[in-house]
Write a protein that holds these residues in place. Sequence first.
Motif, short mmCIF file in Angstrom:
data_model
loop_
_atom_site.label_atom_id
_atom_site.label_comp_id
_atom_site.label_asym_id
_atom_site.label_seq_id
_atom_site.Cartn_x
_atom_site.Cartn_y
_atom_site.Cartn_z
N ILE A 156 0.84 -1.20 0.00
CA ILE A 156 0.00 0.00 0.00
C ILE A 156 0.88 1.26 0.00
CG2 ILE A 156 -1.56 1.35 1.51
CD1 ILE A 156 -3.10 -1.22 1.95
N ASP A 157 1.95 1.24 0.78
CA ASP A 157 2.87 2.39 0.79
C ASP A 157 3.46 2.65 -0.60
OD1 ASP A 157 2.54 3.01 3.44
OD2 ASP A 157 4.18 1.74 4.14
N ILE A 158 3.83 1.56 -1.26
CA ILE A 158 4.41 1.71 -2.62
C ILE A 158 3.36 2.29 -3.56
CG2 ILE A 158 5.25 0.39 -4.62
CD1 ILE A 158 6.49 -1.58 -2.53
N GLU A 159 2.15 1.75 -3.48
CA GLU A 159 1.09 2.21 -4.39
C GLU A 159 0.71 3.67 -4.11
OE1 GLU A 159 -0.92 -2.20 -5.02
OE2 GLU A 159 -1.98 -0.69 -3.84
N ILE A 160 0.72 4.06 -2.84
CA ILE A 160 0.42 5.46 -2.52
C ILE A 160 1.46 6.37 -3.16
CG2 ILE A 160 0.40 7.16 -0.65
CD1 ILE A 160 -0.86 5.01 1.14
N ALA A 161 2.73 6.00 -3.01
CA ALA A 161 3.81 6.83 -3.59
C ALA A 161 3.66 6.91 -5.10
CB ALA A 161 5.16 6.24 -3.22
N GLN A 162 3.30 5.80 -5.72
CA GLN A 162 3.10 5.81 -7.19
C GLN A 162 1.96 6.74 -7.59
OE1 GLN A 162 2.44 1.62 -7.81
NE2 GLN A 162 4.58 1.20 -8.30
N ARG A 163 0.90 6.73 -6.81
CA ARG A 163 -0.26 7.56 -7.14
C ARG A 163 -0.02 9.03 -6.83
NH1 ARG A 163 -0.94 2.90 -7.39
NH2 ARG A 163 -2.68 1.76 -8.31
N GLN A 164 0.83 9.30 -5.86
CA GLN A 164 1.19 10.71 -5.61
C GLN A 164 1.95 11.26 -6.82
OE1 GLN A 164 3.08 9.96 -1.75
NE2 GLN A 164 1.70 11.46 -0.84
N LEU A 169 -2.97 6.52 -12.07
CA LEU A 169 -2.84 5.08 -11.85
C LEU A 169 -4.00 4.50 -11.05
CD1 LEU A 169 0.97 4.75 -11.06
CD2 LEU A 169 -0.20 4.19 -13.18
N ILE A 170 -4.80 5.36 -10.46
CA ILE A 170 -5.92 4.85 -9.65
C ILE A 170 -6.86 4.04 -10.54
CG2 ILE A 170 -7.98 5.56 -8.36
CD1 ILE A 170 -6.29 7.81 -7.18
N ASN A 171 -7.09 2.81 -10.13
CA ASN A 171 -7.76 1.86 -11.02
C ASN A 171 -8.94 1.19 -10.32
OD1 ASN A 171 -8.43 0.04 -12.96
ND2 ASN A 171 -6.45 -0.99 -13.03
N MET A 241 -7.12 -5.54 -8.97
CA MET A 241 -7.33 -4.21 -8.37
C MET A 241 -6.23 -3.92 -7.35
SD MET A 241 -10.78 -2.59 -6.85
CE MET A 241 -10.93 -0.86 -6.49
N PRO A 242 -5.49 -2.83 -7.53
CA PRO A 242 -4.45 -2.48 -6.55
C PRO A 242 -5.05 -2.31 -5.15
CG PRO A 242 -4.26 -1.15 -8.52
CD PRO A 242 -5.57 -1.86 -8.62
N GLN A 243 -4.31 -2.74 -4.15
CA GLN A 243 -4.85 -2.76 -2.79
C GLN A 243 -5.19 -1.35 -2.28
OE1 GLN A 243 -2.61 -5.13 -0.04
NE2 GLN A 243 -2.49 -6.87 -1.43
#
Lengths: 394, 79
Positions: A156-164, A169-171, A241-243
């Motif tokens: 989740i931390d990785i995905e948050i950074a990617q979306r920032q 990328l929000i899917n 779906m990304p977490q």
Amino acid sequence: MLPLSSYSTFFVQADPSTEFKNDVAITEFDEDDKERYIRKVFHKIRNARKEKRTIDVAMSIYVYSAYNFNLNGYTLKRVILQMKIYSYSDIDVSSYKDVDAYNPIIGLSSTGIQFDDKLTLYFDNEDDKQTVINYINGNDSDDFIPAFSHFDEKMIDIEIAQRQNNPGLINQSSTPLCGSAIVGNLIAKHYKTDFKYLVKDLFFYAEAFFGTTNYLIKPRNSITGQNYHINPNDGFYPSGMPQSDYVLLTSIKNSENKVFSYDGLGGVGGIALPSDITSLLLKMLKSKEVIDITSFLGTGLDEMQLLSDMDTDYSGGYECIMLIDSNLLSDDFTESGLRPNHWINYRGGLSIDTINSKITFKLFTWGQGDGKQYTVKQAVFEKHFYGYIKAKIV
Amino acid sequence: MKTMKIMLFIISILITSALSLAVYFIFIVILSMYAKYTNPHPEHGVMPLGALVYAVIPTIPISIFLLLKIYKWLLKKYE
């Protein structure tokens, strides 16, 4: 799966998020018991001190108490969590002061710590107090179980950074949560830090007060189970779906829905009306100049004029959220069974080829990036475009 | 008698409203399931927003039918 909410207390109260904002009431009932809630607040304090941020608490009454409270294997004899009336938000927990209390009726004295003159923790003895101080200072290991207990915090931390870095990328994946995806996209684009805190708070506590508006996102209980009971590895989880997106999008939708949960029959709970979008834009994001120019039936709209107006609005700093039939994106003239059925975010780049009657523009949808270019026939666009909502996010 | 008929008609409307709401919800669920299972690209989710509109169409005749039936039944019962 029965879609009706079992949370009957919700129906006898006004919108709890509104109540919070108006400081007229504390909260609706928590689905957690008091012990779990106190544990959440301990973790909130510890986490907020690390991240140098304030906290908000959502208690149904002003005082929670628990006996033989387990904190990382250490048993606190008694702990009392007390909130000052109407002071649930923006509690500064960076420092605390020692307080003592004596109850003359039962003859019990307590020692405690107080944050920002708003939130106080009382204990029976100094050992318990010191244990909690060690805990909130982050000196001890932590066995706190997040609300989304089956999810991977590192992921989740990785995905948050990617979306920032890339809000596109929000899917929503195969879920009907396009309305929530649009709102999530706007949050990640305009409020990057608040986006991180929102997703992390939802992951840990299944409740979050968003940014400066303190808008409460709290997924409701339902007969089908809470959204945080799902395991990403089981068959019910939307494949691919990304977490972090699941945490954010389902929580927003289940927080806003009054009757259906998002996983209700046939995706009914995923329906986002134009009024749902405008409500979130106004209340959660505090957007200015929110104007809804949509039509369910698509009648009375001059689509090409609207497209031109929308492009002008986008250039003028507005966010433009389009209501479409999803067949627009596959340049398919036939109608979907139930149209309109999809929200997308306009991202400019408009060009109109009058010779070949084709329109090119950029948009956000389905995690394809912030500004994926689409070219569609003008006739298809006119058939599948149902207007837009514009808002200025400041 | 006239007052009685008006009263019974109002009661019929109230009962029909509740039943129609239930019928409307049932059609929303049916239509949304239809939308879900006819989505040509199931990997890309869409929402059945149109179900809210199209569910009105079959609900109207059913509601009128229910209203007449309930009104007649009430008249028969209380006359």
